[in-house]
Design a protein around this motif. Structure first.
Motif, PDB file in Angstrom:
ATOM      1  N   THR A 196      69.942  37.571  46.041  1.00 13.64           N
ATOM      2  CA  THR A 196      69.876  36.339  45.277  1.00 13.64           C
ATOM      3  C   THR A 196      69.758  35.172  46.248  1.00 13.64           C
ATOM      4  OG1 THR A 196      72.271  36.024  45.306  1.00 13.64           O
ATOM      5  CG2 THR A 196      71.354  37.366  43.504  1.00 13.64           C
ATOM      6  N   THR A 321      63.011  40.026  48.090  1.00 17.07           N
ATOM      7  CA  THR A 321      63.851  38.873  47.797  1.00 17.07           C
ATOM      8  C   THR A 321      63.001  37.644  47.517  1.00 17.07           C
ATOM      9  OG1 THR A 321      65.655  39.721  49.164  1.00 17.07           O
ATOM     10  CG2 THR A 321      65.635  37.348  48.729  1.00 17.07           C
ATOM     11  N   LYS A 328      62.223  34.096  39.470  1.00 18.84           N
ATOM     12  CA  LYS A 328      63.308  33.400  38.783  1.00 18.84           C
ATOM     13  C   LYS A 328      63.062  31.901  38.706  1.00 18.84           C
ATOM     14  CE  LYS A 328      66.912  36.777  39.805  1.00 18.84           C
ATOM     15  NZ  LYS A 328      68.142  37.091  40.596  1.00 18.84           N
TER      16      LYS A 328
END
Length: 370
Positions: A196, A321, A328
């Motif tokens: 994240t 990642t 997102k």
């Protein structure tokens, strides 16, 4: 009698042994390909102009010797041998020997990963296996074994690579069918690890011993440069930095790429140049990159632990990642694909794995239902 088959798109021809008996004719592939310019039609052998002429000519002689031995053995037993029967019997040789010979023509990284898969299969079998022993039943037993030690996607990849070897034997005429075609192994979902944005920040600020800092810096540099591949980071030179742009040719695809050199990445350039000693020989270069990748990945596991990130961190995770954070942030998939240097959007979609996380799906449901 050795002779060449029809040329492929690259202009190479398969070397065959033409077999003639009193009953019929057939031809048995040697398993190697050569160009017309390297073939001496009069002597029926490969010229010295081919760097591997000695090895190929030895393979041709060995194949002829094997065919003669099979023919004489059957003949002495009172069996009339047709050319087709001779071809079928000759093709029932070692699956593993054929597999290793087939993989010799692959690039270093491809060969390394697939040899490991073949060796894994051989270790499970506990002995050499002939092609005739590779049955759907045996394959099913191996699949059951793999499911006990690997995830579904890894099982799928292993069987796919083993099937590829048999397909090559079918393609050159050793067999008419492939037993792997009768075994279906679902791919499942690839478990693509990714961090994240918060975990990336944890990596950035982690207090690390000096010996781990270069591994961390290289990983972050890759992330800052839109998931730059490890081999490309290894080959980074000052000449590839043009102001605030990074311009380089990707090792994997040979395609030129240009990305913005973010200030965070620019600050790390001096720290990541010289990861390996770059050499002009492509095979030696790939070996050095692979060896360094093992070291860096081992160190990155320590980095993750010290940073408080409870995930298995490898260098390639930087690409996944970057892709996941881009998704997102709702970047168009076309933009993400370009940034990653993918050949198609389909490749980028595969990077997203399952798709959207539960929070995103829950929010979408609430938005629709109201």
């Amino acid at each position: 009698i050795p002779h060449l088959g029809t040329p492929d798109k690259q202009g190479t021809r398969m070397v065959y042994i033409k077999v003639t008996t009193r009953y019929e004719r057939s031809r048995v592939p040697v398993g190697v390909r050569v160009r017309d310019a390297d073939w001496n039609a009069k002597k029926r052998e490969v010229r010295v102009s081919n760097p591997e002429y000695s090895k190929i000519n030895a393979a041709i002689r060995r194949k002829i010797s094997d065919l003669e031995a099979i023919y004489n053995a059957k003949l002495s037993g009172g069996v009339n041998v047709s050319a087709k029967e001779l071809k079928r019997t000759a093709g029932a040789g070692s699956y593993f020997a054929y597999a290793f010979q087939y993989l010799e023509g692959k690039t270093y990284n491809t060969k390394r990963s697939r040899v490991a898969i073949v060796n894994k299969f051989k270790a499970w079998a506990g002995r050499d296996l002939s092609f005739s022993e590779i049955t759907p039943e045996l394959i099913e037993r191996y699949v059951s074994y793999l499911k006990g030690v690997n995830n579904q996607y890894t099982v799928h990849v292993n069987i796919k690579r083993l099937k590829e070897v048999f397909t090559a034997a079918v393609r050159v005429g050793l067999f008419e069918s492939n037993p792997f075609d009768r075994v279906q192994v679902d791919a499942g979902r690839a478990n693509r690890a990714k961090l994240t944005a918060e975990e990336v920040r944890m990596i950035e600020v982690a207090e690390l011993p000096e010996r781990l800092k270069q591994a961390r810096d290289a990983w972050l540099f890759s992330f800052y440069c839109a998931g730059m591949r490890f081999g490309d980071v290894c080959c980074l030179t000052p000449e590839k930095v043009k102001g605030d742009r990074l311009i380089y040719t990707m090792n994997k695809t040979g395609v030129s790429r240009e990305v913005k050199l973010h200030p965070k990445a620019a600050a790390l350039v001096p720290k990541v140049i010289g990861l390996i000693d770059v050499c002009p020989d492509p095979t030696q270069l790939r070996k050095r990159i692979a060896a360094k990748n093992v070291v860096i990945n081992r160190q990155l596991k320590e980095v993750a632990k010290l940073a408080g990130v409870d995930k298995i961190l490898t260098f390639h995770v930087s690409r996944h990642t970057f892709a996941d954070i881009a998704r997102k942030k709702k970047l168009p998939i076309q933009v993400t694909s370009e940034l990653l240097g993918h050949s198609s959007i389909a490749v980028t979609q595969a990077y997203f794995g399952r798709g959207f996380d539960d929070d995103t799906l829950d929010a979408a449901l609430d938005e629709i239902v109201g």
